[in-house]
Design a protein around this motif. Sequence first.
Motif, PDB file in Angstrom:
ATOM      1  N   ALA A  61       0.820  -1.213   0.000  1.00 37.21           N
ATOM      2  CA  ALA A  61       0.000   0.000   0.000  1.00 37.21           C
ATOM      3  C   ALA A  61       0.850   1.258   0.000  1.00 37.21           C
ATOM      4  O   ALA A  61       0.419   2.303  -0.499  1.00 37.21           O
ATOM      5  N   ASN A  62       2.065   1.156   0.534  1.00 37.03           N
ATOM      6  CA  ASN A  62       2.901   2.366   0.625  1.00 37.03           C
ATOM      7  C   ASN A  62       3.756   2.587  -0.623  1.00 37.03           C
ATOM      8  O   ASN A  62       4.611   3.469  -0.637  1.00 37.03           O
ATOM      9  N   ASN A  63       3.528   1.790  -1.644  1.00 36.23           N
ATOM     10  CA  ASN A  63       4.234   2.027  -2.910  1.00 36.23           C
ATOM     11  C   ASN A  63       3.338   1.632  -4.083  1.00 36.23           C
ATOM     12  O   ASN A  63       3.628   0.689  -4.825  1.00 36.23           O
ATOM     13  N   PRO A  64       2.252   2.389  -4.262  1.00 37.35           N
ATOM     14  CA  PRO A  64       1.331   2.041  -5.346  1.00 37.35           C
ATOM     15  C   PRO A  64       2.005   2.186  -6.705  1.00 37.35           C
ATOM     16  O   PRO A  64       2.860   3.053  -6.895  1.00 37.35           O
ATOM     17  N   MET A  65       1.586   1.328  -7.628  1.00 33.71           N
ATOM     18  CA  MET A  65       2.200   1.334  -8.957  1.00 33.71           C
ATOM     19  C   MET A  65       1.695   2.527  -9.772  1.00 33.71           C
ATOM     20  O   MET A  65       0.494   2.780  -9.847  1.00 33.71           O
ATOM     21  N   THR A  66       2.632   3.245 -10.378  1.00 36.26           N
ATOM     22  CA  THR A  66       2.268   4.297 -11.332  1.00 36.26           C
ATOM     23  C   THR A  66       3.150   4.139 -12.561  1.00 36.26           C
ATOM     24  O   THR A  66       4.278   3.628 -12.477  1.00 36.26           O
ATOM     25  N   LEU A  67       2.637   4.599 -13.674  1.00 31.16           N
ATOM     26  CA  LEU A  67       3.418   4.546 -14.914  1.00 31.16           C
ATOM     27  C   LEU A  67       4.724   5.322 -14.742  1.00 31.16           C
ATOM     28  O   LEU A  67       5.799   4.863 -15.153  1.00 31.16           O
ATOM     29  N   GLU A  68       4.626   6.461 -14.085  1.00 35.97           N
ATOM     30  CA  GLU A  68       5.807   7.298 -13.916  1.00 35.97           C
ATOM     31  C   GLU A  68       6.822   6.637 -12.973  1.00 35.97           C
ATOM     32  O   GLU A  68       8.036   6.758 -13.162  1.00 35.97           O
ATOM     33  N   GLY A  69       6.312   5.943 -11.959  1.00 39.14           N
ATOM     34  CA  GLY A  69       7.208   5.237 -11.040  1.00 39.14           C
ATOM     35  C   GLY A  69       7.931   4.099 -11.744  1.00 39.14           C
ATOM     36  O   GLY A  69       9.138   3.878 -11.555  1.00 39.14           O
ATOM     37  N   VAL A  70       7.203   3.375 -12.579  1.00 40.51           N
ATOM     38  CA  VAL A  70       7.807   2.270 -13.330  1.00 40.51           C
ATOM     39  C   VAL A  70       8.865   2.811 -14.295  1.00 40.51           C
ATOM     40  O   VAL A  70       9.968   2.253 -14.421  1.00 40.51           O
ATOM     41  N   GLN A  71       8.538   3.903 -14.971  1.00 39.74           N
ATOM     42  CA  GLN A  71       9.490   4.468 -15.941  1.00 39.74           C
ATOM     43  C   GLN A  71      10.767   4.941 -15.243  1.00 39.74           C
ATOM     44  O   GLN A  71      11.875   4.746 -15.742  1.00 39.74           O
ATOM     45  N   ALA A 196      11.000   3.311  -6.684  1.00 38.20           N
ATOM     46  CA  ALA A 196      10.904   3.275  -8.148  1.00 38.20           C
ATOM     47  C   ALA A 196      11.492   1.969  -8.694  1.00 38.20           C
ATOM     48  O   ALA A 196      10.896   1.318  -9.562  1.00 38.20           O
ATOM     49  N   LEU A 197      12.638   1.587  -8.180  1.00 39.93           N
ATOM     50  CA  LEU A 197      13.248   0.326  -8.627  1.00 39.93           C
ATOM     51  C   LEU A 197      12.299  -0.847  -8.349  1.00 39.93           C
ATOM     52  O   LEU A 197      12.128  -1.741  -9.185  1.00 39.93           O
ATOM     53  N   ALA A 198      11.690  -0.836  -7.181  1.00 35.03           N
ATOM     54  CA  ALA A 198      10.762  -1.922  -6.822  1.00 35.03           C
ATOM     55  C   ALA A 198       9.570  -1.946  -7.772  1.00 35.03           C
ATOM     56  O   ALA A 198       9.100  -3.017  -8.182  1.00 35.03           O
ATOM     57  N   ILE A 381      10.553  -3.935 -20.861  1.00 33.74           N
ATOM     58  CA  ILE A 381      11.471  -4.209 -19.753  1.00 33.74           C
ATOM     59  C   ILE A 381      12.934  -4.104 -20.187  1.00 33.74           C
ATOM     60  O   ILE A 381      13.826  -4.419 -19.415  1.00 33.74           O
ATOM     61  N   GLN A 382      13.150  -3.682 -21.420  1.00 35.31           N
ATOM     62  CA  GLN A 382      14.525  -3.545 -21.913  1.00 35.31           C
ATOM     63  C   GLN A 382      15.101  -2.208 -21.460  1.00 35.31           C
ATOM     64  O   GLN A 382      14.392  -1.334 -20.957  1.00 35.31           O
ATOM     65  N   LYS A 383      16.386  -2.050 -21.711  1.00 33.80           N
ATOM     66  CA  LYS A 383      17.061  -0.787 -21.392  1.00 33.80           C
ATOM     67  C   LYS A 383      16.384   0.353 -22.158  1.00 33.80           C
ATOM     68  O   LYS A 383      16.207   0.258 -23.371  1.00 33.80           O
ATOM     69  N   PRO A 384      15.998   1.410 -21.460  1.00 28.88           N
ATOM     70  CA  PRO A 384      15.293   2.494 -22.162  1.00 28.88           C
ATOM     71  C   PRO A 384      16.253   3.286 -23.054  1.00 28.88           C
ATOM     72  O   PRO A 384      17.460   3.317 -22.799  1.00 28.88           O
TER      73      PRO A 384
END
Lengths: 385, 252
Positions: A61-71, A196-198, A381-384
């Motif tokens: 709950a303390n690290n909800p997934m967001t597109l920006e967090g994943v990026q 973010a890494l998580a 999931i590849q190197k951006p």
Amino acid sequence: MLYRKSFLFALLVLAVITLAQRCKEPSGTCGMGCDLTDIPYNPTAYTIPKPAHFPQIPVPANNPMTLEGVQLGRRLFYDPILSADSTMSCSSCHLPQGSFTDNKAVSTGIDGIQGRRSSMSLLNIAYATNGLFWDGRSASLEEQALLPVEDPVEMHHTWPNVVEQLKSHPVYPELFRKAFGIDNCCGITKELAARALAQFERILISSGTSRYDQYILGDPDALDDKELDGKLMFFDEGQVVNLPDAQCFHCHGSITLTGNNYFNNGLDSVASLDDFTDKGRGGISGNRTDNGKFRTPTLRNIALTAPYMHDGRFPTLEAVLEHYNGNGKGVSNEDPFVQQIGFPLGGNVLQYSGLTAYQRQAVIKFLHTLTDTTFINNPDIQKPD
Amino acid sequence: MKFLPTILFALLFVFISSCDKDEPQTEKNFTLTFKSTYGGLALEKYKNYPYDDRDIQVNKFNTFLSDLILVRQDGSEQRLSDIEWVDFTPDLAPDNKAVDVKFQYTVPAGNYTALKIGYGVRPDLNAKKPADFAPEHPLYRENEYWSGWQSYIFTKVQGLYDLDGAGDPESTLTYHCGSDAVYRTSTMNATIPVTDKSGALTVEFDVKKLFYYNGGLLDLDDPLNRNTSHNASNIDLGIKVMDNFANATTVK
């Protein structure tokens, strides 16, 4: 009147000093130019793509997934900025083509020092809620992500220095703003980097398109006869066709083919539980009966992650099966099923007969059906760039 | 104005009517604690316990429990839970001592007279699979599910037995019991008061009693009594173990 003049003068001096101080600060050190509030903070909720037959993915709950967090996490994962000499990133030991391992027996850090353990696959790591690393020393991905950066045999950096580099970086402050809503670059912390890494690591989920998946989703032709024999032995379902139990699934159960539990899988012959070279879980818990126990890795994509075991001692799956066919070393904390491989040989005859060469090959052939090339080639999931 | 007395009377009636009703029953905290022993001794992994003239170790003990229900004197029931997972020997425990497993519920105050327990996963839930449940649900545990048998593993008891009589347990015991055929239920009578403040009950499983059969301990020299796991060929042993669960249970 005199007091009023003095007060105004003092205020003026203070303002000049403050302004001068701020002008001395370079961009990225909480001074002028560090403000990020002009950048919109509108995080986009992110649902992790997963195959329908996979369980729901636990997200704290303390690290909800967001597109920006994943990026942001993806960029950090592939960025050598996390290592002291900027030569090594998380991806140095966790490459997509190796199903997020480095295919080495043990990994080597920036100082050329070899670690003592093999890098674990990160495939389906989001499901690992029973500790991380081979010894379970981190309770969560957020905790885990903090450790390799400062490990002397890995990235050998310090988080304060990493954070300073991130603050003054031309891109990261904006990415942290978009992911976590920080107001200025001084809001960047190691904890946010780890979050973010998580988030990125949580999206490393199987595609569900391996031949094994096709079979369990209803295509009986997805496995040939030998692979099917291997599957029956793997899951201890072979009695009806007179095949022995290979006992694999006790530790490599569930759809992800790991229960994330800790076992002594019979690798080492030791005189006492104190004599393990690598104590594994016992090195963390301090409990000698945990010595020699390690977290079970996933067998999905196992054909892509050689060499095998926590120390990479087995170069091939054939060597792994040969080991297990020896029924362990009889050490008191070995998992009992290690001693029961090849048991029972059909019907109800309780004897440890081992697996024949054909049976071992059948299990290995089945393991190859777990290969998921769609996952390792997933562009997300590849190197951006 | 002429309607004022009528309105006042109506309001008074409503007020009095509401006073007539019972106060809404408030829920009280109820703690259910599960403990495990071996022959009445505190259970500990990798510790030798007597088994007839030999020694035995119990290094893993966990179980699903279904339909935990408190029963009132009038026979009515208060459901505590559809399903719980009780793991006395978790991997990450700080030491080898079996842990106590506690659950918190809220129930109305009152005097309860029994606890109903289902040993294992009741059939309608056992027809589901881990992917059907949210991560926080007890049945989300994939490692406790046999895909081959399409059943949860209701109970796991693993350990070592001194088969050769040399003094140290060395032969493996693996009792993995599951499938609808081994699901069992019982009703444990007890005085269970839930006061205005709270209530509590301790349920103890004596794992040694899982090994009883025909008035004595199972003969572990017989290989058919040492292992049962996920194959129908030795389900008889699984049935014996699960049959014993009620006798192995005491409530305090």
